[in-house]
Design a protein around this motif. Structure first.
Motif, PDB file in Angstrom:
ATOM      1  N   GLU A   7      61.506  57.923  35.990  1.00  8.73           N
ATOM      2  CA  GLU A   7      62.712  57.369  35.380  1.00  8.73           C
ATOM      3  C   GLU A   7      63.331  56.338  36.310  1.00  8.73           C
ATOM      4  N   TYR A   9      66.818  54.598  37.400  1.00  3.64           N
ATOM      5  CA  TYR A   9      68.247  54.909  37.322  1.00  3.64           C
ATOM      6  C   TYR A   9      69.015  54.114  38.373  1.00  3.64           C
ATOM      7  N   ASN A  42      61.214  47.408  27.390  1.00  7.22           N
ATOM      8  CA  ASN A  42      62.523  47.090  27.949  1.00  7.22           C
ATOM      9  C   ASN A  42      62.421  45.808  28.777  1.00  7.22           C
ATOM     10  N   CYS A  64      59.799  50.844  29.729  1.00  8.63           N
ATOM     11  CA  CYS A  64      60.101  51.178  28.343  1.00  8.63           C
ATOM     12  C   CYS A  64      61.351  52.043  28.298  1.00  8.63           C
ATOM     13  N   THR A  65      62.024  51.969  27.171  1.00  7.19           N
ATOM     14  CA  THR A  65      63.145  52.849  26.891  1.00  7.19           C
ATOM     15  C   THR A  65      62.646  53.936  25.951  1.00  7.19           C
ATOM     16  N   SER A  67      63.997  57.070  23.628  1.00  3.12           N
ATOM     17  CA  SER A  67      65.165  57.710  23.033  1.00  3.12           C
ATOM     18  C   SER A  67      64.819  59.163  22.748  1.00  3.12           C
ATOM     19  N   ASP A  76      69.148  57.751  25.835  1.00  2.60           N
ATOM     20  CA  ASP A  76      68.073  56.831  26.175  1.00  2.60           C
ATOM     21  C   ASP A  76      67.805  56.896  27.664  1.00  2.60           C
ATOM     22  N   VAL A  78      65.154  55.017  30.734  1.00  2.00           N
ATOM     23  CA  VAL A  78      64.208  53.947  31.040  1.00  2.00           C
ATOM     24  C   VAL A  78      63.161  54.527  31.974  1.00  2.00           C
TER      25      VAL A  78
END
Length: 99
Positions: A7, A9, A42, A64-65, A67, A76, A78
């Motif tokens: 991920e 962040y 993304n 990519c995102t 959901s 969501d 990323v």
């Protein structure tokens, strides 16, 4: 089945410096693919990578995102990876959309 992804962040901690709040970092995340609503590329994260704001990634990384369903709401996230390889890992090489 639970899948491990990376991920992307930002550190939005109140103690983080303004410069640290602009940078993106990676961490391991485990998700249940049954809770995925959609996956999309993304491109805004690609721009941040080109600007040097994403740590611990290669210059050719894609993002990519995803959901995720959370009952009445969703969230969501990323992640690192292109849409096709994520689809293969999360769905076992099946299509996302049927019909």
């Amino acid at each position: 089945m639970i899948i491990k992804l990376k991920e992307v962040y930002r550190n939005n901690s109140s103690t983080a410096s303004p410069m640290a709040k602009m940078r993106y970092h990676l961490r391991d995340i485990f998700i249940n693919p049954e809770h995925i609503i959609y996956i999309r590329q993304n491109p805004s994260m690609l721009r941040r990578l080109e600007e040097g704001l994403v740590d611990d990634t290669s210059p050719t990384s894609e993002f990519c995102t995803i959901s995720l369903s959370r009952g009445h709401a969703g969230t969501d996230i990323v992640v690192v990876g292109n849409i096709d390889e994520l689809n293969e890992r999360l769905r076992g090489k099946t299509e996302l959309l049927h019909g």
